[in-house]
Structures are given as C-alpha cells and as structure tokens.
Design an enzyme around this catalytic site. Structure first.
Site, short mmCIF file in Angstrom:
data_model
loop_
_atom_site.label_atom_id
_atom_site.label_comp_id
_atom_site.label_asym_id
_atom_site.label_seq_id
_atom_site.Cartn_x
_atom_site.Cartn_y
_atom_site.Cartn_z
N ILE A 120 0.83 -1.24 0.10
CA ILE A 120 -0.01 0.06 0.02
C ILE A 120 1.12 1.31 -0.03
O ILE A 120 1.94 1.25 0.49
CB ILE A 120 -0.88 0.05 1.32
CG1 ILE A 120 -0.09 0.08 2.68
CG2 ILE A 120 -1.83 -1.07 1.31
CD1 ILE A 120 -1.02 0.25 3.82
N TYR A 179 -5.64 9.14 0.37
CA TYR A 179 -5.68 7.54 0.69
C TYR A 179 -7.22 6.93 0.60
O TYR A 179 -7.51 6.14 0.02
CB TYR A 179 -5.27 7.45 2.10
CG TYR A 179 -4.87 6.12 2.51
CD1 TYR A 179 -3.64 5.38 2.07
CD2 TYR A 179 -5.70 5.37 3.15
CE1 TYR A 179 -3.28 4.37 2.33
CE2 TYR A 179 -5.25 4.01 3.46
CZ TYR A 179 -4.08 3.32 3.11
OH TYR A 179 -3.47 2.31 3.54
#
Length: 285
Positions: A120, A179
C-alpha cells in the site's frame, strides 16, 4: 434515550445477531502446502501474514523492496514451518514489477493458490492541502493492486485473490483524503470483479480486508495525537486476513466492531459520522 443512542443500540443488536449466527469456515489443514504470494512482506502486517502462512505449512513467495529485511523474514518463516520459501525484491509501484513477481512465484511454486496484495502507498495522514502530485502517485501505486490479479485469471487458475486495505476504503475519514480515494476505488473494482467471477462460474474468491488502527510502527507514527483509539495488534490482524481468505469470505473486519460502524454509516450516515468524529482529535495540527 437520544436518537443516536437508539441507533447505536439497534446496530448493536443486529451486530450481535450476526455474531451469534456467524459460521467460521476456516480449515487450518487447507493451508498445508498451499502456494502463496505475499506482497509488502518485509514488515508490519505483511510480515505477520507470512509468519502465519509458515505456521500453517504453506509454500510461500515473499516480495518487498528491502532485500536484507526480506531475508530475515524468510529465515524466520523456515523456523516456523514453511514447506518452501522464496523471496524476490521488487518495487510494486513500478508498472512492470507485478508481472515479474507473479511469474517468479509461479515458476518457483508451480502455480499459485493465494495472492495476498498487501503493498500500500504511504498515507501521510494530514489534512488535504492540494498536493495533487502525492494523490497522483498514490493512485499509480494502487493501480498495481488492480493489475496483479489479472496475470493469474487464466482458465487454469483456481486460487484465491486477497486484497488487504484499510478502514478509509469503506468510510471517508479525516486526514486520509487521497488515501480514501484510492481505497474506495479498489473496493469498487474488486467488489465488481467478484460479481463477474461468480457470473462466469470461476472458482476464484476475492476477500476484502477492512482494518482499523493497527500497531505497526508506521501507523503509530503517522496517527500519533490525531486518532483517539487504541491500536490493535498486527499479528491478530494478519491472522484474520489469512483465515478470511482461506474461508473464502467476501469481507473481513478487524477489529470486528468495524462491521457495526460500517453498517451504521451505511444505514444512518449522519449518526455514523457523529460516532466517527469521536475517534479523531480535530485540534491536532
């Protein structure tokens, strides 16, 4: 009782009924000899995922950017019981790397049963300040989570695809503007892909993993003073991911109360947002 209290009580009752009738389909023996590729495996949740697969006797390929750290994880996996273990250093943000990594894993293991997409992009956890370049980079980074499974979706692949992502992929939260955007996109893509795989009668499951604040070093550093929650242990979060994928669950929530909050937010967004605001320190710089 105030309206929000009634809503919370109702949500708690529903969540309690779900928990009561919940069937755990996890079979530890199903992971013995399973062929697994774990990305982002040098630290944090990815490292702990690797250790759990090793304990269950899986055959594993690990990847991350830092080769020296990967080697240490490999050594520990061997002591924990991994039947086979290999590693390949790679930067999964590069468009060409996912295919190279998957081909390496298939060559070493003779195929794959589980693909754990745990890499990520870094969430800098601050208010949106118009940083378009950071958002563009994060979107590019998460594109590789979309590209990777397609390499495996051949007529002969009968394994599982697991995506690990965090809570902002289900509910918009403060300090995570860019995000959240990328994680919502991943949720939409993989949830739609799951429907299409079912329509095609493909024996490939997609498990989305919704995680709260986990006590990894990076998460604690970025959220310090901003999140008013106790962090949950990374080993337990990793175990939930491994078990959820093996049980072919559509979604797993860790900690489990996140499921209640997501249900509350979906049914009563205003009340859900009020509860959510209590988790954050809005006066934090």
């Amino acid at each position: 009782m105030k309206p929000i209290g009634k809503v919370l009580c109702a949500t708690g009752v529903v969540a309690g009924l779900i928990a009561f009738f919940w069937k755990d389909d996890f079979n530890p023996e199903s992971l013995s000899g399973a062929r697994v590729l774990v990305t982002g495996a040098s630290a944090g949740i990815g490292e702990q995922i690797a250790y759990h697969y090793a304990r269950f006797g899986a055959e594993i390929v690990l990847t991350a950017r830092r080769e020296a750290v990967l080697q240490k994880v490999v050594e520990k996996c061997l002591t924990l019981g991994a039947k086979k273990i290999f590693y390949i250093p790679a930067d999964m943000s590069s468009p060409s790397e996912p295919e190279r990594v998957v081909q390496f894993a298939v060559q070493k293991l003779g195929g794959l049963d589980y693909l754990v997409l745990n890499h990520i992009g870094t969430n800098i956890f601050q208010e949106w300040a118009g940083d378009v370049e950071y958002t563009r980079w994060l979107l590019q980074y998460d594109k590789t989570c979309i590209f990777s499974p397609w390499i495996l979706l051949t007529p002969t692949f009968l394994g599982f695809s697991i995506l690990s992502f965090l809570f902002p992929g289900k509910i918009p939260t403060p300090f995570t503007t860019s995000y959240s955007a990328t994680k919502f996109a991943l949720d939409g893509f993989f949830s739609s892909l799951r429907h299409e795989l079912i329509m095609q009668s493909r024996d490939v499951s997609v498990t989305l993993c919704i995680l709260g604040l986990i006590d990894t070093e990076s998460a604690l550093e970025y959220t310090r003073g901003k999140v008013l929650l106790s962090a949950s242990p990374a080993p337990e979060a990793a175990l939930a991911i491994v078990q959820g994928g093996a049980a072919r669950a559509h979604e797993i929530f860790y900690p489990r109360w996140l499921r209640q909050l997501c249900c509350l937010w979906a049914l009563f967004p205003s009340s859900g947002n009020q509860v959510l605001r209590t988790f954050y320190n809005y006066s934090s710089p």
